[in-house]
Design a protein around this motif. Structure first.
Motif, short mmCIF file in Angstrom:
data_model
loop_
_atom_site.label_atom_id
_atom_site.label_comp_id
_atom_site.label_asym_id
_atom_site.label_seq_id
_atom_site.Cartn_x
_atom_site.Cartn_y
_atom_site.Cartn_z
N GLU A 161 0.53 -1.36 0.16
CA GLU A 161 0.03 0.21 0.14
C GLU A 161 1.11 1.36 0.01
O GLU A 161 0.44 2.03 -0.94
N GLU A 162 1.63 1.38 0.51
CA GLU A 162 2.63 2.43 0.74
C GLU A 162 3.82 2.67 -0.21
O GLU A 162 3.62 4.02 -1.00
N ASP A 163 3.79 1.83 -1.25
CA ASP A 163 4.31 1.73 -2.51
C ASP A 163 3.28 1.87 -3.82
O ASP A 163 3.94 2.91 -4.29
N HIS A 164 2.44 1.82 -3.06
CA HIS A 164 1.29 2.28 -4.02
C HIS A 164 1.36 3.73 -4.46
O HIS A 164 1.14 4.41 -5.22
N ARG A 165 0.71 3.57 -2.85
CA ARG A 165 0.57 5.30 -2.80
C ARG A 165 1.79 5.67 -3.23
O ARG A 165 1.39 7.13 -3.97
N LEU A 166 3.11 5.48 -3.03
CA LEU A 166 4.37 6.63 -3.16
C LEU A 166 3.93 6.62 -4.71
O LEU A 166 4.80 7.78 -5.60
N GLN A 167 4.31 5.51 -5.85
CA GLN A 167 3.79 5.61 -7.13
C GLN A 167 2.71 6.53 -7.40
O GLN A 167 3.01 7.49 -8.60
N LEU A 168 1.88 6.26 -6.85
CA LEU A 168 0.08 7.81 -7.10
C LEU A 168 1.10 9.28 -7.29
O LEU A 168 1.09 9.66 -7.69
N GLN A 169 1.76 8.77 -5.68
CA GLN A 169 2.54 10.79 -5.60
C GLN A 169 3.49 11.04 -6.88
O GLN A 169 3.36 11.70 -7.51
N ILE A 170 4.03 9.72 -7.14
CA ILE A 170 5.34 10.08 -8.36
C ILE A 170 4.74 10.32 -9.63
O ILE A 170 4.76 11.34 -10.50
N GLN A 171 3.74 9.56 -10.20
CA GLN A 171 3.23 9.69 -11.21
C GLN A 171 2.32 11.59 -11.19
O GLN A 171 2.37 11.95 -12.83
N ARG A 172 1.46 12.09 -9.51
CA ARG A 172 1.22 13.03 -9.16
C ARG A 172 2.00 14.26 -9.85
O ARG A 172 1.63 15.40 -10.94
N GLN A 173 3.24 13.89 -8.79
CA GLN A 173 4.95 15.37 -9.76
C GLN A 173 5.01 14.94 -10.76
O GLN A 173 5.08 16.05 -10.93
N ARG A 174 5.01 13.84 -11.73
CA ARG A 174 5.54 14.01 -13.29
C ARG A 174 4.58 15.12 -13.53
O ARG A 174 5.07 15.22 -14.91
N ALA A 175 3.01 14.46 -13.67
CA ALA A 175 1.99 15.38 -14.41
C ALA A 175 2.26 16.47 -14.46
O ALA A 175 1.70 17.30 -15.13
N MET A 176 1.74 17.08 -12.73
CA MET A 176 2.37 18.88 -12.81
C MET A 176 3.39 19.21 -13.09
O MET A 176 3.72 20.22 -14.16
N ARG A 177 4.98 18.31 -13.30
CA ARG A 177 5.90 19.36 -13.78
C ARG A 177 5.85 19.07 -15.59
O ARG A 177 6.13 20.32 -15.62
N LEU A 178 5.38 18.11 -15.75
CA LEU A 178 5.16 17.88 -18.17
C LEU A 178 3.85 18.94 -17.67
O LEU A 178 4.44 19.55 -18.80
N SER A 179 3.21 19.35 -17.09
CA SER A 179 2.18 20.54 -17.38
C SER A 179 2.63 21.87 -17.17
O SER A 179 2.49 22.67 -18.36
N ARG A 180 3.61 21.92 -16.24
CA ARG A 180 3.92 23.04 -16.06
C ARG A 180 5.01 23.65 -16.54
O ARG A 180 5.24 24.57 -17.17
N GLU A 181 5.98 22.11 -17.32
CA GLU A 181 6.75 22.03 -18.80
C GLU A 181 6.31 22.81 -20.35
O GLU A 181 6.80 23.43 -20.79
N ILE A 182 5.19 22.46 -19.96
CA ILE A 182 4.39 22.11 -21.70
C ILE A 182 4.11 23.77 -21.33
O ILE A 182 3.76 24.75 -22.58
N ARG A 183 3.52 24.88 -20.32
CA ARG A 183 3.23 25.85 -20.22
C ARG A 183 3.94 26.77 -19.92
O ARG A 183 3.73 27.96 -20.92
N LEU A 184 5.37 26.73 -19.66
CA LEU A 184 6.31 27.56 -19.72
C LEU A 184 6.41 27.58 -21.34
O LEU A 184 7.00 28.55 -22.12
N ASN A 185 6.81 26.33 -21.86
CA ASN A 185 6.49 26.74 -22.99
C ASN A 185 5.51 27.42 -24.52
O ASN A 185 6.58 27.95 -24.70
N MET A 186 4.82 26.82 -24.20
CA MET A 186 4.23 27.72 -24.55
C MET A 186 3.91 29.29 -24.65
O MET A 186 3.37 30.41 -25.23
#
Length: 464
Positions: free
Chosen positions: A212-237
């Motif tokens: 459960e902890e690994d799954h929670r960490l994976q979800l948190q990492i995926q969320r952070q990656r998605a937020m970082r990618l969204s911010r990078e795309i926004r900065l490029n735009m």
């Protein structure tokens, strides 16, 4: 604090223990065995009885009796072995409540230690016994004590460590007697199995928590990656967009994000509503099927009744025939008919024929006039309906007035509306059409008929 709603048997037993002399207490405590055995195993009533026994210090009395010299106890080893069974059954499944610390840290370890001390005493008595019958009885008591100890350890596995470290248990393992040694080894094997199962459960629990902890960490990492990618795309735009269009671009991004959130939320809400309405929809379908079945069965019974063969006349007996003839003769005697001549009869016949001929001729004319009136009423109804559904003068176009210049157009509109209604009925689910006949009216919602065909507006509503 004494519990409310205490079992009256426990109250009377506690009062008897308090008033009785010390030598009679062990025999009185044996009555607990009958109370426990008469209560269903695993029931809430048994838990309440165990709490009452603990709150009125009857378990502590059992411990005090077991710590005494067995030769001074009335009944000897028989009473002691039964008290060990009572003590182990009362401690397993007991919820001490406010005194949990005292129960788990003092009472339970003391009970396990007393069981081991009793085992050592029985071992010594068994070795020193000379008669075979006495040895068999002592061996049976030893088995009862070890079984009580195993039952206690099964309900409280934290006591296994105390038992394995006890000097009395080590002395029991070092015995030279084969029978005592086999029982102690069986007890040790059972204890190790309990400990192994406990360790397995703990490992499974730890592994589940880790997953459960690994799954929670994976979800948190995926969320952070998605937020970082969204911010990078926004900065490029933002680098590409003209500085004057940044605010407009941000507003478009916010609107698009809001639409995505609304779409997912509405989808979740509709799925939830559908799951909640599924039972009612199933019940509605069941009601439709039941109604259609009852209607079909009623029609079958009606047809069967109509097609049933004529039972015929009941046979009339001679006595009944004479009675009926007598009634007819009496009626004719009381109501004699008037005699008419042949000439008068022919005149009456000719008059009746003339009146019948006039009636049939008048009825034909009346039917034709009635048909003409019905046709006019239908035409008027169609024209009124067409006028009520016509658009307002503000919204009327150039071709709209032409719809009311010819009588054929309202008729065509009515025909197309009936055609659309039939199509809607054909496309309806099969379970909605159960039990309908060819001549039944088709119930189609009004809003489903609001369509525009060509230059002819059909089934609309008049704007306010």
């Amino acid at each position: 604090m004494k519990p409310t709603g205490t079992d009256p048997r426990i109250l009377s037993l506690a009062a008897e223990v308090a008033k009785s002399p010390e030598q009679n207490v062990p025999v009185i405590l044996l009555k607990l065995k009958e109370i426990i055995n008469n209560t269903p195993l695993g029931s809430s009533e048994l838990k309440k009885i165990k709490q009452d026994i603990y709150c009125y210090d009857l378990i502590q009395y059992c411990l005090l009796v077991l710590s005494q010299d067995c030769s001074r106890i009335q009944g000897g080893w028989t009473t002691v072995s039964q008290l060990t069974q009572i003590l182990s059954h009362c401690c397993v499944g007991l919820e001490p409540g406010e005194d949990a610390e005292e129960f788990y840290n003092e009472l339970l370890p003391s009970a396990a230690e007393n069981f081991l001390v009793l085992g050592r005493r029985l071992q010594t008595c068994f070795i020193n016994a000379a008669k075979g019958e006495e040895k068999d009885a002592l061996l049976h008591f030893f088995e009862v004590v070890t079984d009580s100890l195993f039952w206690l350890l099964g309900g409280h596995v934290q006591l296994i460590q105390n038992v394995l470290k006890s000097d009395h248990f080590l002395r029991l393992l070092q015995t030279d007697n084969v029978q005592i040694g086999s029982m102690v080894m069986t007890l040790l094997q059972n204890i190790l199995q309990i400990n192994r199962s406990k360790r397995t459960k703990m490992l499974m629990k730890l592994s589940r928590q880790k997953e459960e902890e690994d799954h929670r960490l994976q979800l948190q990492i995926q969320r952070q990656r998605a937020m970082r990618l969204s911010r990078e795309i926004r900065l490029n735009m933002l680098e590409i967009v003209h500085p004057g269009q940044v605010e407009k671009h941000n507003r478009e991004i916010e609107e698009k994000s809001a639409l995505i959130i609304q779409k997912h939320w509405k989808g979740y809400r509709e799925r939830k509503n559908f799951r909640q309405q599924r039972p009612s929809l199933t019940e509605y379908k069941a009601v439709i099927l039941q109604r259609a079945t009852l209607k079909f069965l009623a029609k079958c019974r009606k047809k069967k009744k109509l097609l049933a063969p004529w039972p015929g006349l009941r046979e009339v007996t001679d006595a009944r025939r004479i009675e009926l003839k007598q009634q007819v003769d009496d009626y004719i005697r009381r109501h004699p008919g008037s005699q008419i001549s042949d000439v008068t009869s022919r005149e009456l016949h000719s008059q009746a024929q003339e009146r019948l001929q006039r009636y049939f001729m008048g009825r034909a004319l009346e039917e034709r006039s009635q048909q003409h009136r019905e046709a006019l009423m239908a035409q008027i109804s169609t024209n009124i309906e067409q006028l009520m559904k016509a658009p307002s003068l503000k919204e009327a176009e150039g071709k709209d007035p032409e719809l009311f210049l010819s009588r054929s157009r309202p008729v065509a509109a009515k025909a197309k509306q009936a055609h659309l209604t039939t199509l809607k009925h054909i496309q309806a689910p099969w379970w909605k059409k159960l039990g309908e006949e060819a001549g039944d009216d088709i119930d189609i919602p009004k809003d489903e008929l609001s369509v525009e065909l060509g230059t002819l507006f059909i089934g609309g509503t008049k704007p306010p």
